[in-house]
Design a protein around this motif. Structure first.
Motif, mmCIF file in Angstrom:
data_model
loop_
_atom_site.group_PDB
_atom_site.id
_atom_site.type_symbol
_atom_site.label_atom_id
_atom_site.label_comp_id
_atom_site.label_asym_id
_atom_site.label_seq_id
_atom_site.Cartn_x
_atom_site.Cartn_y
_atom_site.Cartn_z
ATOM 1 N N MET A 1 6.321 14.658 -54.960
ATOM 2 C CA MET A 1 5.198 14.043 -54.290
ATOM 3 C C MET A 1 4.045 15.034 -54.270
ATOM 4 S SD MET A 1 4.843 12.567 -50.401
ATOM 5 C CE MET A 1 4.825 14.139 -49.586
ATOM 6 N N GLY A 17 3.627 9.796 -56.092
ATOM 7 C CA GLY A 17 5.064 10.024 -56.237
ATOM 8 C C GLY A 17 5.874 9.203 -55.266
ATOM 9 N N GLU A 18 6.966 9.800 -54.784
ATOM 10 C CA GLU A 18 7.874 9.113 -53.878
ATOM 11 C C GLU A 18 7.802 9.744 -52.491
ATOM 12 O OE1 GLU A 18 11.807 9.162 -55.534
ATOM 13 O OE2 GLU A 18 11.211 7.928 -57.240
ATOM 14 N N ASP A 20 10.061 10.002 -49.309
ATOM 15 C CA ASP A 20 11.413 9.772 -48.819
ATOM 16 C C ASP A 20 11.762 10.841 -47.796
ATOM 17 O OD1 ASP A 20 11.915 12.052 -50.353
ATOM 18 O OD2 ASP A 20 12.818 10.921 -51.999
ATOM 19 N N VAL A 50 1.947 5.631 -55.094
ATOM 20 C CA VAL A 50 3.278 5.809 -54.501
ATOM 21 C C VAL A 50 4.125 4.619 -54.919
ATOM 22 C CG1 VAL A 50 4.600 5.968 -52.352
ATOM 23 C CG2 VAL A 50 2.375 7.091 -52.538
ATOM 24 N N GLU A 51 5.143 4.885 -55.722
ATOM 25 C CA GLU A 51 5.979 3.804 -56.232
ATOM 26 C C GLU A 51 7.224 3.559 -55.387
ATOM 27 O OE1 GLU A 51 6.744 4.191 -60.384
ATOM 28 O OE2 GLU A 51 4.627 4.456 -60.853
ATOM 29 N N PHE A 52 7.558 4.494 -54.504
ATOM 30 C CA PHE A 52 8.730 4.327 -53.647
ATOM 31 C C PHE A 52 8.463 4.960 -52.301
ATOM 32 C CE2 PHE A 52 12.601 6.038 -51.741
ATOM 33 C CZ PHE A 52 13.377 4.888 -51.658
ATOM 34 N N MET A 53 8.891 4.261 -51.241
ATOM 35 C CA MET A 53 8.811 4.800 -49.892
ATOM 36 C C MET A 53 10.006 4.272 -49.122
ATOM 37 S SD MET A 53 5.803 4.491 -47.005
ATOM 38 C CE MET A 53 4.653 5.461 -47.968
ATOM 39 N N ASP A 54 10.699 5.177 -48.428
ATOM 40 C CA ASP A 54 11.826 4.729 -47.627
ATOM 41 C C ASP A 54 11.440 4.728 -46.150
ATOM 42 O OD1 ASP A 54 12.023 7.361 -46.719
ATOM 43 O OD2 ASP A 54 13.928 7.767 -47.717
ATOM 44 N N VAL A 84 5.648 -0.666 -52.565
ATOM 45 C CA VAL A 84 5.473 -0.132 -51.219
ATOM 46 C C VAL A 84 4.960 -1.221 -50.293
ATOM 47 C CG1 VAL A 84 4.203 1.552 -49.830
ATOM 48 C CG2 VAL A 84 5.160 2.212 -52.047
#
Length: 108
Positions: A1, A17-18, A20, A50-54, A84
């Motif tokens: 990230m 980025g991601e 997490d 941002v392609e991924f977020m938890d 997201v």
């Protein structure tokens, strides 16, 4: 990230980025710093890359929104990536962040 901050009114925090459990503390630090900029009306968080977020990332965003509101500032999520945005919608946070409108648009 990667995180880049620029400007002062509003401060723009661009995230790439991601987000997490491992990277959420970096985002939290960046948002705290951005919310601490004197004279700023708020923070615009550019999530377009941002392609991924938890859930850890969502927790950071919700905490930052509360901090912003407590100091009479705005925190705007700008152009969240489709994935997201979907996570934000599924968790019921779209209305909290003002993303209930059309896809790909933050609030103003």
């Amino acid at each position: 990230m990667e995180i880049n901050s620029e400007g002062t009114d509003p401060v723009v925090v661009s995230v790439t980025g991601e987000v997490d459990l491992a990277t959420a503390p970096q985002l939290e630090q960046a948002l705290d710093a951005a919310l601490g900029v004197a004279g700023s009306s708020g923070v615009r968080v550019d999530l377009s890359a941002v392609e991924f977020m938890d859930s850890a990332g969502l927790r950071v965003l919700v905490a930052a929104l509360r901090k912003a509101e407590d100091s009479d500032r705005a925190l705007v999520l700008d152009a969240p990536h489709e994935r997201v945005r979907r996570i934000i919608e599924i968790t019921g946070l779209a209305e909290v962040f003002g993303l209930a409108g059309s896809p790909g648009q933050g609030t103003t």
